[in-house]
Design a protein around this motif. Structure first.
Motif, short mmCIF file in Angstrom:
data_model
loop_
_atom_site.label_atom_id
_atom_site.label_comp_id
_atom_site.label_asym_id
_atom_site.label_seq_id
_atom_site.Cartn_x
_atom_site.Cartn_y
_atom_site.Cartn_z
N ARG A 1 0.83 -1.20 0.00
CA ARG A 1 0.00 0.00 0.00
C ARG A 1 0.87 1.26 0.00
NH1 ARG A 1 -3.54 -0.74 4.76
NH2 ARG A 1 -2.66 -2.77 4.77
N GLU B 1 -2.98 2.80 9.89
CA GLU B 1 -3.68 2.84 8.61
C GLU B 1 -4.64 4.02 8.60
OE1 GLU B 1 -6.91 -0.12 7.27
OE2 GLU B 1 -5.03 -0.89 6.44
N ALA C 1 -7.74 5.08 6.72
CA ALA C 1 -8.73 4.46 5.85
C ALA C 1 -9.93 5.37 5.58
CB ALA C 1 -9.21 3.15 6.46
N MET C 2 -10.16 6.36 6.45
CA MET C 2 -11.35 7.19 6.36
C MET C 2 -10.99 8.63 6.70
SD MET C 2 -14.00 8.78 8.30
CE MET C 2 -13.88 8.05 9.90
N ALA D 1 -6.50 9.03 -2.75
CA ALA D 1 -5.37 8.77 -1.84
C ALA D 1 -4.16 9.62 -2.22
CB ALA D 1 -5.02 7.29 -1.85
N HIS E 1 -8.46 13.76 8.74
CA HIS E 1 -8.58 12.61 9.64
C HIS E 1 -8.99 13.10 11.02
CE1 HIS E 1 -7.48 9.01 11.94
NE2 HIS E 1 -7.67 8.38 10.80
N TRP F 1 -14.66 6.76 3.03
CA TRP F 1 -13.60 5.76 3.09
C TRP F 1 -12.73 5.88 1.84
CZ3 TRP F 1 -12.83 2.87 7.37
CH2 TRP F 1 -13.86 2.90 8.32
N LEU F 2 -11.43 5.77 2.00
CA LEU F 2 -10.51 5.76 0.88
C LEU F 2 -10.63 4.43 0.15
CD1 LEU F 2 -7.35 7.24 2.62
CD2 LEU F 2 -8.73 8.36 0.87
N GLN G 1 -8.25 2.89 -1.23
CA GLN G 1 -7.09 2.14 -0.76
C GLN G 1 -6.53 2.84 0.46
OE1 GLN G 1 -3.80 1.95 -3.47
NE2 GLN G 1 -2.61 0.64 -2.14
N PRO G 2 -6.50 2.18 1.63
CA PRO G 2 -5.96 2.82 2.83
C PRO G 2 -4.49 3.22 2.64
CG PRO G 2 -7.12 0.81 3.39
CD PRO G 2 -6.99 0.84 1.90
N ARG H 1 -0.75 4.02 4.66
CA ARG H 1 0.01 3.72 5.87
C ARG H 1 0.69 5.03 6.32
NH1 ARG H 1 2.58 -0.70 8.42
NH2 ARG H 1 4.68 -0.19 9.20
#
Length: 178
Positions: free
Chosen positions: A12, A81, A83-84, A116, A139, A166-167, A169-170, A172
């Motif tokens: 990722r 992560e 993710a959102m 992303a 975030h 929500w993304l 693809q999360p 990192r």
């Protein structure tokens, strides 16, 4: 250090915070911090016993009212992560640290799409606050190292002022090397 999104071989994408400054953060909102001596926005009041750092952020209320809150944030385990993200379409939202501890700021430009590759990360110096402009994706509060307290200026009133997305693809989120 620039914020970078790097795709590791088959893994990722990673997000690396850069130090927070007003110029880099301008597309997302305002940096709230004291001004240097001699700046016309910093001037003495109360018989010279107080320095006023004037007009540091534009509070957007979108027909609502100002809410003043205190938030107590516990730190996450990093790396983590992302993710959102959320946004507040009707008003701005300001976070002002009261604990003198750095915290992380993860943002993406306003708009109906959330990619992303447009997500940026910043790390404060512990005395800087942020004011997210209305509609900027961000975030949740990201404390570092220890629980931290924040004064939060937000919009209250009619209408839905919080949207989460929500993304695809999360990401990192990796902390800078200490």
């Amino acid at each position: 250090m620039e914020t970078t999104l790097a795709r590791m071989a088959g893994a990722r994408m990673s997000l690396h915070p850069q130090p927070l400054n007003a110029a880099a953060f301008a597309p997302f909102g305002d940096v709230i911090e004291t001004r240097p001596a001699g700046d016309p926005g910093a001037f003495p009041i109360n018989g010279g016993m107080v320095t006023r750092h004037h007009d540091l952020a534009t509070v957007e209320l979108g027909g609502g009212r100002a809410l003043i809150n205190l938030f107590e944030a516990r730190p996450y385990a990093y790396p983590m992560e992302i993710a959102m993200l959320e946004r507040h379409p009707l008003g701005s939202q300001a976070f002002i640290p009261l604990s003198d501890r750095p915290f992380l700021v993860v943002v993406a430009p306003p708009g109906n799409t959330l990619e992303a590759g447009s997500v940026r990360a910043f790390i404060t110096n512990g005395r800087q606050g942020v004011n997210y402009h209305a509609g900027v994706w961000h975030h949740m509060l990201l404390a570092l190292d220890a629980p931290s307290c924040f004064a939060v200026v937000d919009r209250g009133g009619d209408g839905n002022n919080c949207e989460e997305r929500w993304l695809a693809q999360p990401l990192r989120l990796e902390l800078p090397d200490a």
